[in-house]
Design a protein around this motif. Structure first.
Motif, mmCIF file in Angstrom:
data_model
loop_
_atom_site.group_PDB
_atom_site.id
_atom_site.type_symbol
_atom_site.label_atom_id
_atom_site.label_comp_id
_atom_site.label_asym_id
_atom_site.label_seq_id
_atom_site.Cartn_x
_atom_site.Cartn_y
_atom_site.Cartn_z
ATOM 1 N N ASP A 48 0.853 -1.177 0.000
ATOM 2 C CA ASP A 48 0.000 0.000 0.000
ATOM 3 C C ASP A 48 0.898 1.239 0.000
ATOM 4 O OD1 ASP A 48 0.890 0.334 2.649
ATOM 5 O OD2 ASP A 48 -0.856 -0.688 3.469
ATOM 6 N N LYS A 49 0.378 2.371 0.420
ATOM 7 C CA LYS A 49 1.157 3.608 0.361
ATOM 8 C C LYS A 49 2.307 3.637 1.360
ATOM 9 C CE LYS A 49 -2.675 6.477 -1.277
ATOM 10 N NZ LYS A 49 -3.531 7.661 -0.999
ATOM 11 N N ARG A 50 2.251 2.788 2.398
ATOM 12 C CA ARG A 50 3.259 2.854 3.456
ATOM 13 C C ARG A 50 4.028 1.550 3.669
ATOM 14 N NH1 ARG A 50 -1.198 5.676 5.232
ATOM 15 N NH2 ARG A 50 -0.863 7.872 5.745
ATOM 16 N N THR A 51 3.446 0.426 3.331
ATOM 17 C CA THR A 51 4.068 -0.853 3.676
ATOM 18 C C THR A 51 4.112 -1.804 2.483
ATOM 19 O OG1 THR A 51 1.981 -1.883 4.375
ATOM 20 C CG2 THR A 51 3.234 -0.657 6.043
ATOM 21 N N PRO A 95 7.971 -1.394 6.404
ATOM 22 C CA PRO A 95 7.691 -0.049 5.880
ATOM 23 C C PRO A 95 8.471 0.182 4.588
ATOM 24 C CG PRO A 95 9.199 0.062 7.745
ATOM 25 C CD PRO A 95 8.743 -1.364 7.656
ATOM 26 N N LEU A 96 7.875 0.900 3.678
ATOM 27 C CA LEU A 96 8.558 1.235 2.432
ATOM 28 C C LEU A 96 9.719 2.181 2.715
ATOM 29 C CD1 LEU A 96 5.462 1.785 0.124
ATOM 30 C CD2 LEU A 96 7.049 -0.147 0.056
ATOM 31 N N GLY A 97 10.682 2.199 1.793
ATOM 32 C CA GLY A 97 11.830 3.084 1.948
ATOM 33 C C GLY A 97 13.126 2.352 1.728
ATOM 34 N N ALA A 137 5.835 3.177 -3.096
ATOM 35 C CA ALA A 137 4.480 2.670 -3.281
ATOM 36 C C ALA A 137 4.226 2.370 -4.749
ATOM 37 C CB ALA A 137 3.468 3.689 -2.766
#
Length: 290
Positions: A57-60, A74-76, A90
């Protein structure tokens, strides 16, 4: 501010504007950004956990490894792809391209009202068969009002049909595993076709030992399904050959969920199953006989 000048001794290395451009990034490696997408294989740099993307999703992002274990991150930064550091972002939104299609490849019917279930039914051998049919054809079946039930084995088919009582406008379509000449399944199918319910029943099947094999092995990163020795329970043998846990029934259940999770649509299934399911849907939704 003066600019670089040249004289007989070469360029003036002190005459240039040292603040021009992004001076802070000079000599620093740029880590590429990758938008996550389903089935992208990613490794966590911190502990080596490696898996395919199954959700984001937008964060994970959620990864699933080859043993079916899932972890959410978490994304990044902190990820590797093919051993190279990347930053995960994302997924990019996708604009709809024309009419949407269901997992079975048919055009999706949007905002369709709920339909009362037809008297006709499709019966499959077991829970795994039912879950696979639901994942690929579920949207189509709901539009048509077709209910899928499972038998817990083809041995009880005759009793199930006696209870169901097929007739005009109340058809029964049966999907059987390992329906090959000379098999027990073929003898049961022939008996049903020649019995008192035969006119209103259609028994079809695929040649696979189990519906697991109807999933293309490439979806699991394999060239082929393993050959399991006689005397070994087939699903246990498959898990052992693939290096998956198989000591308990819960291990088998997790293995199936891993397989089912790799199925995105009809293109991930073998034609020998696709054609039979479509045939059954046509049979049970055909206009009522006079």
């Amino acid at each position: 501010m003066p600019t670089a000048t040249h004289d007989q001794n070469g360029p003036d290395r002190y005459g240039a504007d040292v603040l021009a451009g992004d001076w802070r990034a000079q000599g620093r490696r740029v880590i590429p950004t990758v938008a996550v997408e389903r089935d992208l294989v990613v490794e966590l740099a911190a502990d080596g956990f490696c898996g395919a993307v199954v959700a984001a999703d937008k964060r994970t992002v959620t990864l699933e490894d080859r043993l079916g274990r899932r972890r959410m991150f978490p994304l990044g930064h902190g990820f590797l792809i093919d051993g190279e550091a990347v930053q995960l972002a994302a997924p990019a939104p996708k604009a709809p391209a024309g009419r949407l299609r269901t997992a079975s490849g048919s055009f999706a019917v949007e905002q369709a009202p709920a339909r009362v279930a037809l008297p006709s039914r499709i019966f499959v051998e077991g829970r795994h068969d039912a879950e696979l049919v639901e994942k690929v054809w579920g949207a189509d079946l709901r539009v048509e009002g077709v209910v899928v039930e499972y038998l817990e084995g083809v041995d009880v088919l005759a009793e199930q049909l006696d209870e169901f009582q097929p007739g005009p406008g109340r058809r029964a379509g049966i999907l059987v595993d390992h329906l090959v000449p000379g098999s027990k399944e073929q003898r049961i199918a022939d008996s049903v076709a020649q019995g008192r319910h035969g006119r209103h029943v259609l028994v079809v099947g695929h040649p696979f030992i189990d519906v697991w094999q109807a999933v293309k092995p490439a979806r699991l990163g394999r060239d082929a399904w393993p050959v399991v020795p006689r005397g070994t329970e087939w699903k246990h043998g498959v898990c052992e050959a693939f290096g998956w846990p198989h000591a308990e029934q819960a291990d088998i259940a997790r293995a199936w969920q891993h397989i089912l999770g790799r199925v995105r649509g009809y293109g991930d299934l073998e034609p020998a199953l696709l054609g039979r399911v479509e045939e059954l849907i046509d049979f049970v939704t055909a206009p009522r006989e006079d």
